[in-house]
Design a protein around this motif. Structure first.
Motif, PDB file in Angstrom:
ATOM      1  N   GLY A  55       8.712   9.091  -3.754  1.00 21.73           N
ATOM      2  CA  GLY A  55       9.203   7.644  -3.037  1.00 21.73           C
ATOM      3  C   GLY A  55       8.159   7.200  -2.073  1.00 21.73           C
ATOM      4  N   VAL A  56       6.936   7.938  -2.179  1.00 17.85           N
ATOM      5  CA  VAL A  56       5.968   7.207  -1.007  1.00 17.85           C
ATOM      6  C   VAL A  56       4.956   6.984  -1.407  1.00 17.85           C
ATOM      7  CG1 VAL A  56       4.446   8.624   0.737  1.00 17.85           C
ATOM      8  CG2 VAL A  56       6.148   9.445   0.223  1.00 17.85           C
ATOM      9  N   ALA A  57       4.285   5.494  -0.463  1.00 22.94           N
ATOM     10  CA  ALA A  57       3.074   4.898  -1.644  1.00 22.94           C
ATOM     11  C   ALA A  57       2.513   4.465  -1.329  1.00 22.94           C
ATOM     12  CB  ALA A  57       4.088   3.330  -1.836  1.00 22.94           C
ATOM     13  N   MET A  58       1.868   4.940  -1.288  1.00 16.90           N
ATOM     14  CA  MET A  58       0.096   4.051  -0.429  1.00 16.90           C
ATOM     15  C   MET A  58      -0.809   3.463  -1.164  1.00 16.90           C
ATOM     16  SD  MET A  58      -2.480   5.813   1.182  1.00 16.90           S
ATOM     17  CE  MET A  58      -4.404   5.804   1.842  1.00 16.90           C
ATOM     18  N   ILE A  59      -0.967   2.401   0.280  1.00 15.28           N
ATOM     19  CA  ILE A  59      -1.026   1.351  -0.700  1.00 15.28           C
ATOM     20  C   ILE A  59      -2.997   1.235   0.403  1.00 15.28           C
ATOM     21  CG2 ILE A  59      -1.248  -1.699  -0.136  1.00 15.28           C
ATOM     22  CD1 ILE A  59       2.242  -0.783   0.467  1.00 15.28           C
ATOM     23  N   LYS A  60      -3.796   0.521  -0.632  1.00 17.24           N
ATOM     24  CA  LYS A  60      -5.105   0.152   0.022  1.00 17.24           C
ATOM     25  C   LYS A  60      -5.051  -1.539  -0.034  1.00 17.24           C
ATOM     26  CE  LYS A  60     -10.086   0.664  -0.332  1.00 17.24           C
ATOM     27  NZ  LYS A  60     -10.751   1.453  -1.164  1.00 17.24           N
ATOM     28  N   TRP A  61      -5.211  -2.087   1.190  1.00 10.03           N
ATOM     29  CA  TRP A  61      -5.359  -4.191   1.560  1.00 10.03           C
ATOM     30  C   TRP A  61      -6.840  -3.585   1.788  1.00 10.03           C
ATOM     31  CZ3 TRP A  61      -5.446  -6.387   5.877  1.00 10.03           C
ATOM     32  CH2 TRP A  61      -4.748  -8.351   5.486  1.00 10.03           C
ATOM     33  N   LYS A  62      -7.926  -4.653   0.989  1.00  9.96           N
ATOM     34  CA  LYS A  62      -8.998  -5.499   1.689  1.00  9.96           C
ATOM     35  C   LYS A  62      -8.685  -6.121   2.598  1.00  9.96           C
ATOM     36  CE  LYS A  62     -13.847  -5.563   1.538  1.00  9.96           C
ATOM     37  NZ  LYS A  62     -14.272  -5.169   0.775  1.00  9.96           N
ATOM     38  N   ASP A  63      -9.548  -6.386   3.629  1.00  8.68           N
ATOM     39  CA  ASP A  63      -9.500  -7.187   4.179  1.00  8.68           C
ATOM     40  C   ASP A  63     -11.029  -7.686   5.270  1.00  8.68           C
ATOM     41  OD1 ASP A  63      -8.205  -9.601   6.287  1.00  8.68           O
ATOM     42  OD2 ASP A  63      -8.544  -8.827   8.141  1.00  8.68           O
ATOM     43  N   ARG A  64     -10.963  -7.297   6.052  1.00  7.23           N
ATOM     44  CA  ARG A  64     -13.059  -7.381   6.600  1.00  7.23           C
ATOM     45  C   ARG A  64     -13.479  -5.922   5.661  1.00  7.23           C
ATOM     46  NH1 ARG A  64     -11.610 -10.977  10.699  1.00  7.23           N
ATOM     47  NH2 ARG A  64     -11.872 -12.935  10.353  1.00  7.23           N
ATOM     48  N   LYS A  65     -12.180  -5.491   6.745  1.00 11.35           N
ATOM     49  CA  LYS A  65     -12.156  -3.587   5.951  1.00 11.35           C
ATOM     50  C   LYS A  65     -11.187  -3.407   5.031  1.00 11.35           C
ATOM     51  CE  LYS A  65     -15.466  -2.412   9.791  1.00 11.35           C
ATOM     52  NZ  LYS A  65     -15.653  -1.559  10.509  1.00 11.35           N
ATOM     53  N   SER A  66     -11.062  -2.022   4.818  1.00  9.06           N
ATOM     54  CA  SER A  66      -9.967  -1.467   3.910  1.00  9.06           C
ATOM     55  C   SER A  66      -8.976  -1.079   4.987  1.00  9.06           C
ATOM     56  CB  SER A  66     -10.659  -0.356   2.953  1.00  9.06           C
ATOM     57  OG  SER A  66     -11.444  -0.906   1.921  1.00  9.06           O
ATOM     58  N   VAL A  67      -7.741  -1.501   4.686  1.00  7.70           N
ATOM     59  CA  VAL A  67      -6.790  -0.598   5.675  1.00  7.70           C
ATOM     60  C   VAL A  67      -6.129   0.306   4.364  1.00  7.70           C
ATOM     61  CG1 VAL A  67      -4.591  -0.945   6.740  1.00  7.70           C
ATOM     62  CG2 VAL A  67      -7.295  -3.101   7.089  1.00  7.70           C
ATOM     63  N   HIS A  68      -5.878   0.860   4.643  1.00 10.04           N
ATOM     64  CA  HIS A  68      -5.132   2.168   4.525  1.00 10.04           C
ATOM     65  C   HIS A  68      -3.698   2.259   4.764  1.00 10.04           C
ATOM     66  CE1 HIS A  68      -9.462   2.495   3.338  1.00 10.04           C
ATOM     67  NE2 HIS A  68      -8.685   3.374   1.976  1.00 10.04           N
ATOM     68  N   LEU A  69      -2.663   2.069   4.011  1.00  9.07           N
ATOM     69  CA  LEU A  69      -1.399   2.615   4.954  1.00  9.07           C
ATOM     70  C   LEU A  69      -0.451   3.802   3.766  1.00  9.07           C
ATOM     71  CD1 LEU A  69      -0.050  -1.132   4.672  1.00  9.07           C
ATOM     72  CD2 LEU A  69      -0.009   0.681   6.308  1.00  9.07           C
ATOM     73  N   LEU A  70       0.393   4.051   4.304  1.00 11.31           N
ATOM     74  CA  LEU A  70       1.490   5.209   4.106  1.00 11.31           C
ATOM     75  C   LEU A  70       2.781   5.462   4.456  1.00 11.31           C
ATOM     76  CD1 LEU A  70       1.242   8.092   2.695  1.00 11.31           C
ATOM     77  CD2 LEU A  70       1.103   8.846   4.523  1.00 11.31           C
ATOM     78  N   SER A  71       3.374   4.870   3.144  1.00 12.72           N
ATOM     79  CA  SER A  71       5.120   4.072   3.587  1.00 12.72           C
ATOM     80  C   SER A  71       5.998   4.905   2.587  1.00 12.72           C
ATOM     81  CB  SER A  71       4.869   2.988   3.524  1.00 12.72           C
ATOM     82  OG  SER A  71       6.072   1.917   3.825  1.00 12.72           O
ATOM     83  N   SER A  72       7.400   4.873   3.126  1.00 13.56           N
ATOM     84  CA  SER A  72       8.328   5.449   2.245  1.00 13.56           C
ATOM     85  C   SER A  72       9.313   4.607   2.137  1.00 13.56           C
ATOM     86  CB  SER A  72       9.012   6.460   2.596  1.00 13.56           C
ATOM     87  OG  SER A  72       9.581   6.955   4.799  1.00 13.56           O
ATOM     88  N   LEU A  73       9.080   3.511   3.112  1.00 15.56           N
ATOM     89  CA  LEU A  73      10.100   2.665   3.174  1.00 15.56           C
ATOM     90  C   LEU A  73       9.585   1.053   2.265  1.00 15.56           C
ATOM     91  CD1 LEU A  73      12.000   0.705   5.094  1.00 15.56           C
ATOM     92  CD2 LEU A  73       9.426  -0.472   6.406  1.00 15.56           C
ATOM     93  N   HIS A  74       8.437   0.414   2.183  1.00 14.05           N
ATOM     94  CA  HIS A  74       7.494  -0.706   1.731  1.00 14.05           C
ATOM     95  C   HIS A  74       7.461  -0.210  -0.080  1.00 14.05           C
ATOM     96  CE1 HIS A  74       6.970  -1.456   5.747  1.00 14.05           C
ATOM     97  NE2 HIS A  74       6.960  -2.555   5.433  1.00 14.05           N
ATOM     98  N   SER A  75       7.721  -1.058  -0.801  1.00 17.80           N
ATOM     99  CA  SER A  75       7.137  -0.822  -2.613  1.00 17.80           C
ATOM    100  C   SER A  75       5.927  -1.614  -3.122  1.00 17.80           C
ATOM    101  CB  SER A  75       8.590  -1.278  -3.035  1.00 17.80           C
ATOM    102  OG  SER A  75       7.956  -1.324  -4.938  1.00 17.80           O
ATOM    103  N   PRO A  76       5.045  -1.254  -3.276  1.00 20.32           N
ATOM    104  CA  PRO A  76       3.796  -2.053  -3.649  1.00 20.32           C
ATOM    105  C   PRO A  76       4.149  -2.706  -4.115  1.00 20.32           C
ATOM    106  CG  PRO A  76       3.836   0.108  -3.911  1.00 20.32           C
ATOM    107  CD  PRO A  76       5.066  -0.071  -3.862  1.00 20.32           C
ATOM    108  N   SER A  77       5.169  -3.144  -5.344  1.00 23.99           N
ATOM    109  CA  SER A  77       5.545  -4.259  -5.977  1.00 23.99           C
ATOM    110  C   SER A  77       5.991  -5.423  -5.295  1.00 23.99           C
ATOM    111  CB  SER A  77       6.168  -3.857  -7.470  1.00 23.99           C
ATOM    112  OG  SER A  77       7.406  -3.070  -6.967  1.00 23.99           O
ATOM    113  N   ASP A  78       6.321  -5.284  -3.974  1.00 23.71           N
ATOM    114  CA  ASP A  78       7.415  -6.612  -3.118  1.00 23.71           C
ATOM    115  C   ASP A  78       5.552  -7.249  -2.583  1.00 23.71           C
ATOM    116  OD1 ASP A  78       9.745  -5.433  -4.459  1.00 23.71           O
ATOM    117  OD2 ASP A  78       9.831  -5.001  -2.909  1.00 23.71           O
ATOM    118  N   THR A  79       5.158  -8.460  -3.133  1.00 29.57           N
ATOM    119  CA  THR A  79       4.362  -8.908  -2.343  1.00 29.57           C
ATOM    120  C   THR A  79       4.333 -10.269  -1.581  1.00 29.57           C
ATOM    121  OG1 THR A  79       3.127  -9.377  -4.496  1.00 29.57           O
ATOM    122  CG2 THR A  79       2.375  -7.246  -3.657  1.00 29.57           C
TER     123      THR A  79
END
Length: 160
Positions: free
Chosen positions: A127-151
């Motif tokens: 149930g742990v999600a790892m998300i890579k989001w691109k802003d000016r640089k890449s931001v990496h998130l590790l979360s057991s709270l958020h779902s990557p399908s909820d945007t």
């Protein structure tokens, strides 16, 4: 880090920090910033087997929050899958940024392939999600709270 230049066996040296010498203190605070617990770093515990300093500190500070559906946000120093799984067993959710070169993390699309606002993600069976989001640089998130399908989409102000 609390600045201290005198003699003490508890004093730490961190060359990359703005305060280089002093006492290292970790705190558990509520959403208003009120300090609930704190811990002064005194060195490695001799009579216990550690999974890592960050894991020990977070588990010690979160003692008493078990099975109450609390959410803990923390610094990327404390990022590890082991910590996330141990917190989830205690029904404590965690979210934080993570350094992309940590062990046991998935590989993502190259930064050159992602445009600003694009993201890539992976999940574990625990149930742990790892998300890579691109802003000016890449931001990496590790979360057991958020779902990557909820945007959601947000408007962003820029100079142009």
């Amino acid at each position: 880090m609390v600045k201290f230049k005198g003699r003490s066996s508890l004093k730490q040296l961190m060359k990359d920090k703005s305060i280089k010498r002093g006492y290292e203190i970790w705190m558990l605070c509520d959403k208003s910033g009120y300090n609930l617990k704190f811990q002064v770093y005194t060195g490695k515990c001799e009579n216990s087997v550690e999974l890592g300093l960050g894991v020990r500190v977070i588990l010690d500070l979160c003692e008493g929050l078990e099975h109450k559906n609390h959410v803990v946000y923390m610094d990327n120093f404390f990022s590890s899958n082991i910590l996330n799984e141990q917190l989830l067993e205690k029904n404590i959710y965690a979210s934080r940024t993570v350094r992309f070169n940590r062990k046991y993390l998935p590989t993502f699309a190259n930064d050159k392939k992602l445009q600003g606002g694009d993201f890539d993600w992976a999940t574990r069976n625990s149930g742990v999600a790892m998300i890579k989001w691109k802003d000016r640089k890449s931001v990496h998130l590790l979360s057991s709270l958020h779902s990557p399908s909820d945007t959601i989409s947000v408007n962003r102000k820029e100079k142009t």
